[in-house]
Write a protein that holds these residues in place. Structure first.
Motif, PDB file in Angstrom:
ATOM      1  N   GLU A   1       0.815  -1.214   0.000  1.00 31.49           N
ATOM      2  CA  GLU A   1       0.000   0.000   0.000  1.00 31.49           C
ATOM      3  C   GLU A   1       0.850   1.267   0.000  1.00 31.49           C
ATOM      4  OE1 GLU A   1      -2.754  -0.057   3.196  1.00 31.49           O
ATOM      5  OE2 GLU A   1      -3.936  -1.743   2.396  1.00 31.49           O
ATOM      6  N   ASP A   2       2.017   1.209   0.629  1.00 34.71           N
ATOM      7  CA  ASP A   2       2.813   2.420   0.787  1.00 34.71           C
ATOM      8  C   ASP A   2       4.070   2.435  -0.072  1.00 34.71           C
ATOM      9  OD1 ASP A   2       4.075   0.391   2.090  1.00 34.71           O
ATOM     10  OD2 ASP A   2       4.556   1.529   3.898  1.00 34.71           O
ATOM     11  N   GLY A   3       4.217   1.444  -0.967  1.00 34.79           N
ATOM     12  CA  GLY A   3       5.406   1.426  -1.797  1.00 34.79           C
ATOM     13  C   GLY A   3       5.604   0.102  -2.492  1.00 34.79           C
ATOM     14  N   LEU A   4       6.791  -0.109  -2.986  1.00 32.24           N
ATOM     15  CA  LEU A   4       7.102  -1.373  -3.644  1.00 32.24           C
ATOM     16  C   LEU A   4       8.577  -1.702  -3.466  1.00 32.24           C
ATOM     17  CD1 LEU A   4       8.751  -0.769  -6.541  1.00 32.24           C
ATOM     18  CD2 LEU A   4       6.487  -0.104  -7.295  1.00 32.24           C
ATOM     19  N   LEU A   5       8.889  -2.959  -3.711  1.00 36.88           N
ATOM     20  CA  LEU A   5      10.266  -3.432  -3.752  1.00 36.88           C
ATOM     21  C   LEU A   5      10.561  -3.865  -5.177  1.00 36.88           C
ATOM     22  CD1 LEU A   5      10.410  -5.623  -0.509  1.00 36.88           C
ATOM     23  CD2 LEU A   5      11.472  -3.384  -0.851  1.00 36.88           C
ATOM     24  N   LEU A   6      11.571  -3.253  -5.774  1.00 30.73           N
ATOM     25  CA  LEU A   6      12.003  -3.596  -7.122  1.00 30.73           C
ATOM     26  C   LEU A   6      13.294  -4.405  -7.021  1.00 30.73           C
ATOM     27  CD1 LEU A   6      11.992  -3.303 -10.269  1.00 30.73           C
ATOM     28  CD2 LEU A   6      13.245  -1.156  -9.931  1.00 30.73           C
ATOM     29  N   PHE A   7      13.237  -5.656  -7.471  1.00 31.79           N
ATOM     30  CA  PHE A   7      14.410  -6.533  -7.488  1.00 31.79           C
ATOM     31  C   PHE A   7      15.004  -6.506  -8.893  1.00 31.79           C
ATOM     32  CE2 PHE A   7      11.697  -7.937  -4.130  1.00 31.79           C
ATOM     33  CZ  PHE A   7      12.497  -8.508  -3.154  1.00 31.79           C
ATOM     34  N   VAL A   8      16.296  -6.254  -8.973  1.00 30.37           N
ATOM     35  CA  VAL A   8      16.986  -6.208 -10.266  1.00 30.37           C
ATOM     36  C   VAL A   8      18.143  -7.208 -10.211  1.00 30.37           C
ATOM     37  CG1 VAL A   8      18.100  -4.756 -11.988  1.00 30.37           C
ATOM     38  CG2 VAL A   8      16.380  -3.761 -10.456  1.00 30.37           C
ATOM     39  N   PHE A   9      18.072  -8.225 -11.069  1.00 24.53           N
ATOM     40  CA  PHE A   9      19.052  -9.312 -11.062  1.00 24.53           C
ATOM     41  C   PHE A   9      20.011  -9.160 -12.236  1.00 24.53           C
ATOM     42  CE2 PHE A   9      15.398 -10.875  -8.776  1.00 24.53           C
ATOM     43  CZ  PHE A   9      15.934 -11.629  -7.731  1.00 24.53           C
ATOM     44  N   ASN A  10      21.297  -9.247 -11.917  1.00 27.02           N
ATOM     45  CA  ASN A  10      22.350  -9.257 -12.938  1.00 27.02           C
ATOM     46  C   ASN A  10      23.027 -10.624 -12.887  1.00 27.02           C
ATOM     47  OD1 ASN A  10      24.523  -8.922 -14.634  1.00 27.02           O
ATOM     48  ND2 ASN A  10      25.556  -7.387 -13.388  1.00 27.02           N
ATOM     49  N   TYR A  11      22.783 -11.440 -13.898  1.00 27.12           N
ATOM     50  CA  TYR A  11      23.342 -12.789 -13.934  1.00 27.12           C
ATOM     51  C   TYR A  11      24.649 -12.855 -14.723  1.00 27.12           C
ATOM     52  CZ  TYR A  11      18.741 -14.213 -12.196  1.00 27.12           C
ATOM     53  OH  TYR A  11      17.605 -14.362 -11.443  1.00 27.12           O
ATOM     54  N   HIS A  12      25.199 -11.718 -15.061  1.00 27.85           N
ATOM     55  CA  HIS A  12      26.359 -11.679 -15.950  1.00 27.85           C
ATOM     56  C   HIS A  12      27.656 -11.422 -15.176  1.00 27.85           C
ATOM     57  CE1 HIS A  12      23.936 -11.805 -19.658  1.00 27.85           C
ATOM     58  NE2 HIS A  12      23.033 -11.210 -18.903  1.00 27.85           N
ATOM     59  N   ASP A  13      28.768 -11.657 -15.853  1.00 27.12           N
ATOM     60  CA  ASP A  13      30.080 -11.580 -15.217  1.00 27.12           C
ATOM     61  C   ASP A  13      30.596 -10.151 -15.082  1.00 27.12           C
ATOM     62  OD1 ASP A  13      30.265 -14.325 -14.881  1.00 27.12           O
ATOM     63  OD2 ASP A  13      31.189 -14.627 -16.849  1.00 27.12           O
ATOM     64  N   GLU A  14      29.914  -9.198 -15.705  1.00 29.14           N
ATOM     65  CA  GLU A  14      30.362  -7.814 -15.606  1.00 29.14           C
ATOM     66  C   GLU A  14      29.246  -6.950 -15.011  1.00 29.14           C
ATOM     67  OE1 GLU A  14      28.421  -8.428 -19.572  1.00 29.14           O
ATOM     68  OE2 GLU A  14      30.091  -9.414 -18.550  1.00 29.14           O
ATOM     69  N   PRO A  15      29.610  -5.832 -14.369  1.00 29.32           N
ATOM     70  CA  PRO A  15      28.582  -4.928 -13.849  1.00 29.32           C
ATOM     71  C   PRO A  15      27.768  -4.324 -14.985  1.00 29.32           C
ATOM     72  CG  PRO A  15      30.752  -3.925 -13.693  1.00 29.32           C
ATOM     73  CD  PRO A  15      30.974  -5.344 -14.115  1.00 29.32           C
ATOM     74  N   ILE A  16      26.531  -3.983 -14.689  1.00 30.84           N
ATOM     75  CA  ILE A  16      25.638  -3.419 -15.698  1.00 30.84           C
ATOM     76  C   ILE A  16      25.019  -2.132 -15.162  1.00 30.84           C
ATOM     77  CG2 ILE A  16      23.511  -3.758 -17.028  1.00 30.84           C
ATOM     78  CD1 ILE A  16      24.087  -6.729 -17.073  1.00 30.84           C
ATOM     79  N   ALA A  17      25.120  -1.082 -15.932  1.00 32.54           N
ATOM     80  CA  ALA A  17      24.449   0.184 -15.624  1.00 32.54           C
ATOM     81  C   ALA A  17      23.261   0.324 -16.565  1.00 32.54           C
ATOM     82  CB  ALA A  17      25.407   1.355 -15.791  1.00 32.54           C
ATOM     83  N   SER A  18      22.138   0.791 -16.024  1.00 29.89           N
ATOM     84  CA  SER A  18      20.928   0.842 -16.849  1.00 29.89           C
ATOM     85  C   SER A  18      19.963   1.876 -16.302  1.00 29.89           C
ATOM     86  CB  SER A  18      20.257  -0.537 -16.867  1.00 29.89           C
ATOM     87  OG  SER A  18      19.064  -0.525 -17.610  1.00 29.89           O
ATOM     88  N   ASP A  19      19.155   2.421 -17.195  1.00 23.86           N
ATOM     89  CA  ASP A  19      18.011   3.241 -16.799  1.00 23.86           C
ATOM     90  C   ASP A  19      16.830   2.313 -16.553  1.00 23.86           C
ATOM     91  OD1 ASP A  19      19.407   5.650 -17.108  1.00 23.86           O
ATOM     92  OD2 ASP A  19      18.941   5.713 -19.249  1.00 23.86           O
ATOM     93  N   LEU A  20      16.124   2.535 -15.449  1.00 19.95           N
ATOM     94  CA  LEU A  20      14.967   1.712 -15.112  1.00 19.95           C
ATOM     95  C   LEU A  20      13.711   2.569 -15.092  1.00 19.95           C
ATOM     96  CD1 LEU A  20      16.421  -0.365 -12.119  1.00 19.95           C
ATOM     97  CD2 LEU A  20      16.456  -0.926 -14.563  1.00 19.95           C
ATOM     98  N   VAL A  21      12.617   1.983 -15.559  1.00 14.25           N
ATOM     99  CA  VAL A  21      11.316   2.643 -15.524  1.00 14.25           C
ATOM    100  C   VAL A  21      10.371   1.769 -14.713  1.00 14.25           C
ATOM    101  CG1 VAL A  21       9.357   3.493 -16.855  1.00 14.25           C
ATOM    102  CG2 VAL A  21      11.680   3.710 -17.777  1.00 14.25           C
ATOM    103  N   VAL A  22       9.810   2.341 -13.647  1.00 10.06           N
ATOM    104  CA  VAL A  22       8.842   1.639 -12.815  1.00 10.06           C
ATOM    105  C   VAL A  22       7.489   2.288 -13.038  1.00 10.06           C
ATOM    106  CG1 VAL A  22       8.221   0.960 -10.470  1.00 10.06           C
ATOM    107  CG2 VAL A  22      10.634   1.152 -11.116  1.00 10.06           C
TER     108      VAL A  22
END
Length: 701
Positions: free
Chosen positions: A630-651
């Motif tokens: 009711e007061d928010g959400l939890l966004l889980f973002v999984f990176n299964y790759h061997d290198e770090p990933i930077a990304s824009d996210l839209v919720v």
């Protein structure tokens, strides 16, 4: 006060002193755990002079748990019946389950079931469960009872046969109706026997499989009743292995997630994703958790056993790495798991799995896996309120899973054993496609569609849905008429629920709404050229296994794609305010066998038109999952790759002028912008890691 149950199984060995057990519990507490599953829950090796024999050890464990502030789940039925309700001094040969050839099922090297339908076994279970509940119910540390871990039961004995006959009589009403469906010539129900003779009808197999699933529910209902009669306020738990919609590996136990979840207070699963170096594919783990969540009435499910390390001494490929353990735990929680138990705390000291399993080593020393478990414990404790109250976000699409179609597919593939997993693999191919595009789904049953629960979705996917009864057809039609989209592929409505082939194909009772009919099938010229709306852009699709040769009979049918000989391959039929889209080849089964980017592009086109995605990432390698409250959400973002990933996210769906965003794993604030009912943020996910963003908002617009 919200507490997320988090702990491990403590297999009590007779070699352990109480001091040893207390020491292990205290180490679990230091690791951040608040729950211990005790197995077995009865201790036949105790001194019989104890006033509370054979429950003195369990009582001592509960007393120590109260001092530590831990909760205890007593596992009443695990996988060593001789240490539970059927000790050797009470065991009889007549108590074993019976094989189809009439011999006893007493030659298994690992656990096999006793005859749960035997009246004396029923009495032994009742006596043991009642006594255990009576001994333990007075302790505040007691959380509840696991009444059957990893359900299974098959027996061809006289007691089970009588139950099967009663089940058949309830289903068919008269022996004449059974004779019609089975194509037999019985005079009375007492003449019905177990049979593998399927030449005249496959219904004896299908009914037997349906009964076996129902029988497990009957058993659970009885066992739950034994406990509740003594301790009505504590929950009962029962567990399957993985999910019936994601794996055929345990079909023969049998496993029925919906049935088990219906007959206990908490539904759990055992989860062992790593049998070899490669382990279970990432999408398959997600599919398993979605399946478990979908089967429950409440949306709550437990991981009753989470793999903690390698399976046994000579299976190093199943070694669990710390980052894998973190993935699995957070994947489960992000899909609605409300309890997490590792199998097990320490490695086995004897038996078939000697040296296998364990978060700690044989001396009890902390390992990197235990450190990972402790790190997760801190997050779960700090944000328990959100993890316990937020629920998986409602998706826009659902996949229909049908137990009856599953059973029919199993029997029809007896003659082609290489295709025996076709139905589950077809669903897996569809789920993997959706997962690759970050499109969430739930699994629903034909009964859900008939009851109107499907109206919560925009799209229903049916894959190789060979069974189509009139009620299901009417419910699908109603769903489409109200504006929904039905997308089916492959086999579609081939037979009635009694196994009789439909004359009108495809679709059976749905056929008049489709506007085309089946002329024949062949496995030739399966490549499809796409050319119309709904396909994003002109391209192709790889057909697989077979194609239906269709004759279009209505001018309202849109042909979106054709085979090389110009035969229609992808068709869309308007139905009321919605439509039915049919892919006349086994598209998703083909994707499971050999993933093809053209299929992903086709699904992307459908997503663009139907709006199935909830959220988005500018880098398609990341996988997103959300829990919403009711007061928010939890966004889980999984990176299964061997290198770090930077990304824009839209919720999407953040209807607030501003929101506060914090990353829970690294405990840092995150800049974010709210606009047009969306939340925009930038993410940087380390390699092989997971980020959890807690999004909270104040007053909505």
């Amino acid at each position: 006060m919200h507490t997320f149950p988090y702990g491990a199984v403590l297999k009590i060995q007779r070699e352990f002193s109480l001091a040893d057990i207390y020491q292990k519990m205290e180490a679990m507490k230091r690791c951040g755990m608040n729950t211990v599953v005790v197995w077995p829950a009865v201790f036949w090796w105790e001194n019989r002079a104890h006033a509370h024999y054979p429950f003195q050890t369990g009582i001592a464990i509960l007393e120590h748990a109260e001092q530590l502030g831990m909760k205890v789940i007593m596992e009443l039925a695990g996988q060593i019946t001789s240490l539970e309700y059927a000790p050797d001094f009470l065991m009889k040969d007549d108590y074993y389950a019976v094989k189809q050839d009439g011999s006893l099922k007493n030659d298994a090297r690992v656990f096999d079931c006793l005859n749960y339908n035997h009246p004396e076994i029923k009495q032994l279970v009742k006596q043991n469960f009642t006594a255990a509940a009576g001994a333990y119910k007075g302790f505040s540390a007691l959380y509840g009872y696991d009444i059957l871990n990893e359900t299974m039961f098959t027996s061809y004995d006289r007691y089970t046969l009588q139950l099967f006959r009663q089940w058949l009589e309830t289903k068919y009403g008269t022996i004449e109706r059974l004779n019609e469906v089975w194509d037999r010539a019985y005079f009375g129900w007492h003449q019905v026997e177990f049979t593998s003779w399927l030449w005249p009808s496959v219904m004896p197999f299908v009914d037997w499989q349906q009964f076996r699933k129902a029988n497990v529910g009957m058993i659970l209902s009885e066992w739950r009743g034994y406990v509740k009669a003594v301790d009505p306020d504590r929950p009962t738990i029962a567990d399957n292995i993985h999910s019936m919609v994601a794996s055929d590996q345990f079909y023969d136990r049998p496993h029925d997630d919906w049935n088990v979840a219906e007959h206990v207070d908490e539904f759990g699963i055992s989860f062992y994703p790593k049998e070899n170096v490669a382990g279970m594919p990432h999408y398959k783990r997600w599919e398993t958790f979605v399946g478990a969540h979908s089967a429950t009435r409440t949306g709550r499910f437990w991981i009753s056993e989470m793999q903690s390390h390698h399976r046994n001494m000579f299976n190093p490929g199943s070694t669990v790495l710390p980052h894998e353990l973190k993935w699995w735990v957070l994947e489960a929680i992000s899909h609605g798991a409300k309890g997490m138990v590792f199998w097990k705390w320490d490695p086995f000291i004897k038996g078939n799995q000697t040296s296998g399993r364990g978060l700690v080593d044989a001396k009890g020393a902390v390992t990197p896996r235990a450190e990972a478990a402790a790190e997760l414990a801190g997050i779960l404790k700090e944000h328990a309120a959100e993890f316990m109250t937020y629920e998986p976000e409602q998706p826009h699409a659902a996949i229909v899973y049908d137990k009856l179609t599953h059973d029919f597919t199993k029997v029809f593939t007896n003659a082609v054993p290489e295709e025996t997993n076709l139905y589950i693999d077809s669903i897996a191919g569809l789920y993997e496609c959706l997962w690759e595009l970050n499109i969430p789904v739930k699994f629903i049953t034909p009964e859900d569609v008939k009851s109107g629960k499907a109206n919560a979705f925009r799209v229903l996917f049916l894959s190789n849905q060979i069974v189509m009864d009139k009620e299901f057809a009417a419910a699908l039609a109603h769903f489409a008429e109200q504006g929904g989209t039905v997308i089916a592929d492959g086999k579609f409505g081939e037979i009635r629920e009694d196994g009789i082939l439909h004359e009108d194909l495809p679709g059976g009772a749905l056929n008049p709404l489709l506007g085309y009919r089946t002329i024949d099938i062949d496995p030739l010229q399966l490549a499809i050229t796409l050319q119309e709306a709904g396909t994003n852009e002109a391209g192709g699709l790889p057909g697989f296994f077979e194609r239906k040769l269709l004759q279009v009979e209505s001018e309202h049918v849109e042909v979106w794609g054709r085979y090389a000989d110009d035969a229609p391959a992808v068709l869309a039929s308007p139905v009321g305010q919605g439509r039915m889209i049919y892919l006349s080849t086994l598209l998703w089964y083909g994707y499971h066998k050999k993933p093809d980017p053209d299929i992903l592009r086709f699904l992307q086109g459908l997503d663009a038109e139907l709006g199935l995605s909830l959220h988005a990432s500018s880098d398609p390698r990341l996988r997103l999952c959300t829990l919403r409250g009711e007061d928010g959400l939890l966004l889980f973002v999984f990176n299964y790759h061997d290198e770090p990933i930077a990304s824009d996210l839209v919720v999407n769906g953040v209807d607030a002028p501003a929101a506060e965003v914090a990353e829970l794993v690294r405990r840092s604030a995150v800049d974010a912008v709210c606009e047009d009912n969306r939340l925009l943020l930038k993410a940087a996910i380390p390699s092989k890691a997971t980020a959890i963003y807690h999004v909270s908002w104040g007053n909505k617009r």
